[in-house]
Design an enzyme around this catalytic site. Structure first.
Site, PDB file in Angstrom:
ATOM      1  N   GLY A  12       0.686  -1.222  -0.141  1.00 41.89           N
ATOM      2  CA  GLY A  12      -0.049  -0.117  -0.105  1.00 41.89           C
ATOM      3  C   GLY A  12       0.825   1.205  -0.107  1.00 41.89           C
ATOM      4  O   GLY A  12       0.384   2.164   0.537  1.00 41.89           O
ATOM      5  N   ASN A  14       1.491   3.334  -2.507  1.00 37.63           N
ATOM      6  CA  ASN A  14       0.712   4.487  -3.026  1.00 37.63           C
ATOM      7  C   ASN A  14      -0.434   4.978  -2.331  1.00 37.63           C
ATOM      8  O   ASN A  14      -0.814   6.169  -2.088  1.00 37.63           O
ATOM      9  CB  ASN A  14       0.183   4.131  -4.693  1.00 37.63           C
ATOM     10  CG  ASN A  14       1.238   4.471  -5.747  1.00 37.63           C
ATOM     11  OD1 ASN A  14       1.853   5.365  -5.713  1.00 37.63           O
ATOM     12  ND2 ASN A  14       1.755   3.359  -6.379  1.00 37.63           N
ATOM     13  N   MET A  94      -4.036  -6.007  -7.547  1.00 33.98           N
ATOM     14  CA  MET A  94      -3.537  -7.112  -8.635  1.00 33.98           C
ATOM     15  C   MET A  94      -4.789  -7.869  -9.049  1.00 33.98           C
ATOM     16  O   MET A  94      -4.415  -9.041  -9.126  1.00 33.98           O
ATOM     17  CB  MET A  94      -2.286  -7.772  -8.074  1.00 33.98           C
ATOM     18  CG  MET A  94      -1.125  -6.931  -7.412  1.00 33.98           C
ATOM     19  SD  MET A  94      -0.568  -5.562  -8.871  1.00 33.98           S
ATOM     20  CE  MET A  94       0.269  -6.776  -9.789  1.00 33.98           C
ATOM     21  N   ASN A 111      -6.276   4.288 -12.010  1.00 35.37           N
ATOM     22  CA  ASN A 111      -5.094   3.386 -11.516  1.00 35.37           C
ATOM     23  C   ASN A 111      -4.001   4.224 -12.092  1.00 35.37           C
ATOM     24  O   ASN A 111      -3.932   5.078 -12.681  1.00 35.37           O
ATOM     25  CB  ASN A 111      -5.362   2.160 -12.694  1.00 35.37           C
ATOM     26  CG  ASN A 111      -4.224   1.175 -12.461  1.00 35.37           C
ATOM     27  OD1 ASN A 111      -3.969   0.781 -11.291  1.00 35.37           O
ATOM     28  ND2 ASN A 111      -3.843   0.433 -13.467  1.00 35.37           N
ATOM     29  N   HIS A 113      -0.135   3.062 -13.389  1.00 33.95           N
ATOM     30  CA  HIS A 113       0.750   1.998 -14.089  1.00 33.95           C
ATOM     31  C   HIS A 113       2.220   2.265 -14.090  1.00 33.95           C
ATOM     32  O   HIS A 113       2.201   3.582 -14.767  1.00 33.95           O
ATOM     33  CB  HIS A 113      -0.043   1.807 -15.355  1.00 33.95           C
ATOM     34  CG  HIS A 113       0.469   0.694 -16.122  1.00 33.95           C
ATOM     35  ND1 HIS A 113       0.421  -0.529 -15.792  1.00 33.95           N
ATOM     36  CD2 HIS A 113       1.646   0.531 -17.142  1.00 33.95           C
ATOM     37  CE1 HIS A 113       1.281  -1.436 -16.548  1.00 33.95           C
ATOM     38  NE2 HIS A 113       1.813  -0.645 -17.519  1.00 33.95           N
ATOM     39  N   THR A 145     -10.598   1.544 -17.928  1.00 34.77           N
ATOM     40  CA  THR A 145     -11.707   1.485 -18.858  1.00 34.77           C
ATOM     41  C   THR A 145     -11.584  -0.259 -19.100  1.00 34.77           C
ATOM     42  O   THR A 145     -10.667  -0.939 -18.800  1.00 34.77           O
ATOM     43  CB  THR A 145     -11.552   1.947 -20.458  1.00 34.77           C
ATOM     44  OG1 THR A 145     -10.139   1.459 -20.829  1.00 34.77           O
ATOM     45  CG2 THR A 145     -11.356   3.651 -20.256  1.00 34.77           C
ATOM     46  N   ASP A 149      -4.810  -1.128 -19.089  1.00 33.34           N
ATOM     47  CA  ASP A 149      -4.052   0.015 -19.120  1.00 33.34           C
ATOM     48  C   ASP A 149      -4.227   0.770 -20.458  1.00 33.34           C
ATOM     49  O   ASP A 149      -3.141   1.185 -21.040  1.00 33.34           O
ATOM     50  CB  ASP A 149      -2.510  -0.764 -19.161  1.00 33.34           C
ATOM     51  CG  ASP A 149      -2.562  -1.306 -17.937  1.00 33.34           C
ATOM     52  OD1 ASP A 149      -2.912  -0.841 -16.645  1.00 33.34           O
ATOM     53  OD2 ASP A 149      -1.402  -2.355 -17.593  1.00 33.34           O
ATOM     54  N   GLN A 177       8.205   8.718  -8.231  1.00 34.72           N
ATOM     55  CA  GLN A 177       7.245   9.624  -9.002  1.00 34.72           C
ATOM     56  C   GLN A 177       5.928   9.128  -8.876  1.00 34.72           C
ATOM     57  O   GLN A 177       5.019  10.128  -8.933  1.00 34.72           O
ATOM     58  CB  GLN A 177       7.632   9.539 -10.627  1.00 34.72           C
ATOM     59  CG  GLN A 177       8.968  10.116 -10.411  1.00 34.72           C
ATOM     60  CD  GLN A 177       9.033  11.321 -10.048  1.00 34.72           C
ATOM     61  OE1 GLN A 177       8.482  12.458 -10.397  1.00 34.72           O
ATOM     62  NE2 GLN A 177       9.996  11.662  -9.242  1.00 34.72           N
ATOM     63  N   GLU A 178       5.499   7.796  -8.548  1.00 34.08           N
ATOM     64  CA  GLU A 178       4.163   7.430  -8.405  1.00 34.08           C
ATOM     65  C   GLU A 178       3.679   8.085  -7.331  1.00 34.08           C
ATOM     66  O   GLU A 178       2.375   8.559  -7.378  1.00 34.08           O
ATOM     67  CB  GLU A 178       4.102   6.062  -8.460  1.00 34.08           C
ATOM     68  CG  GLU A 178       4.231   5.066  -9.646  1.00 34.08           C
ATOM     69  CD  GLU A 178       4.151   3.529  -9.311  1.00 34.08           C
ATOM     70  OE1 GLU A 178       3.273   3.161  -8.492  1.00 34.08           O
ATOM     71  OE2 GLU A 178       5.106   2.869 -10.021  1.00 34.08           O
TER      72      GLU A 178
END
Length: 194
Positions: A12, A14, A94, A111, A113, A145, A149, A177-178
């Site tokens: 977790g 992010n 996941m 999301n 990626h 969608t 991705d 960076q995420e």
């Protein structure tokens, strides 16, 4: 109050970055938003402990307890809907989601990626970028969608690929960076819904 529900499968990091940004930047007061719940498909996901320590509701919907992807997604959808989310944020979740699930949350499902989409959708992104000889790699925040991705891009950040990089060292650089762009993209979206 606009509710965010975050879906995780592991540590977790992010999710933690989003929760930190929400508190640091006063999303509650400024945007009328809170992280209402963290839901995982794994009871042993480390991020659940982190969420509980911050007073955020947690739910486990174990995908192994269901005979089909559709049955799991229906149970997950019911748990998410209980929190009346404005946004459903995938943060290291996941599981491939069914088209019906994605349609139910259309426009509200995000999301992150670990590649500069549309390059390298799916798994093993860092090794694939190295194998392709890329000079930059990065992360993409996108709407979800039914096509894996491939949703509209909301934010991207690039990092250099350094000589001697491994998939692990590149992944660590991308992850920093995420943690920066995911909360920023969410805050921008929420501000536009005010």
């Amino acid at each position: 109050m606009k509710n965010i529900v975050i879906l995780i499968s592991g540590g977790g990091s992010n999710m933690a970055a989003i929760v930190r940004a929400a508190r640091r930047d006063g999303w509650n007061e400024r945007l009328g938003t809170r992280v209402a719940a963290v839901i995982s498909n794994r009871a042993d996901a480390g991020g659940l402990t982190l969420a509980r320590e911050r007073g955020i509701a947690t739910v486990v919907v174990d995908h192994k307890a269901f005979g089909s992807r559709e049955a799991f997604d229906n149970a997950l959808k019911a748990e998410i809907d209980a929190f009346e989310p404005t946004l459903v944020v995938l943060a290291g979740f996941m599981r491939i989601l069914t088209p019906a699930f994605v349609a139910h949350f259309e426009g509200r499902l995000l999301n992150i990626h670990p590649s500069l989409l549309p390059a390298f959708p799916g798994l093993h992104t860092h090794q694939r970028a190295l194998d392709a000889g890329c000079q930059v790699a990065g992360a993409t925040v996108h709407r979800v969608t039914p096509d894996l991705d491939h949703g509209p891009i909301l934010a991207q950040a690039a990092v250099p690929v350094l000589p001697g990089d491994s998939a692990e060292s590149l992944a660590a650089r991308v992850l920093t960076q995420e943690h920066r762009i995911y909360p920023q993209a969410i805050a921008r979206l929420l501000a536009s819904h005010s």
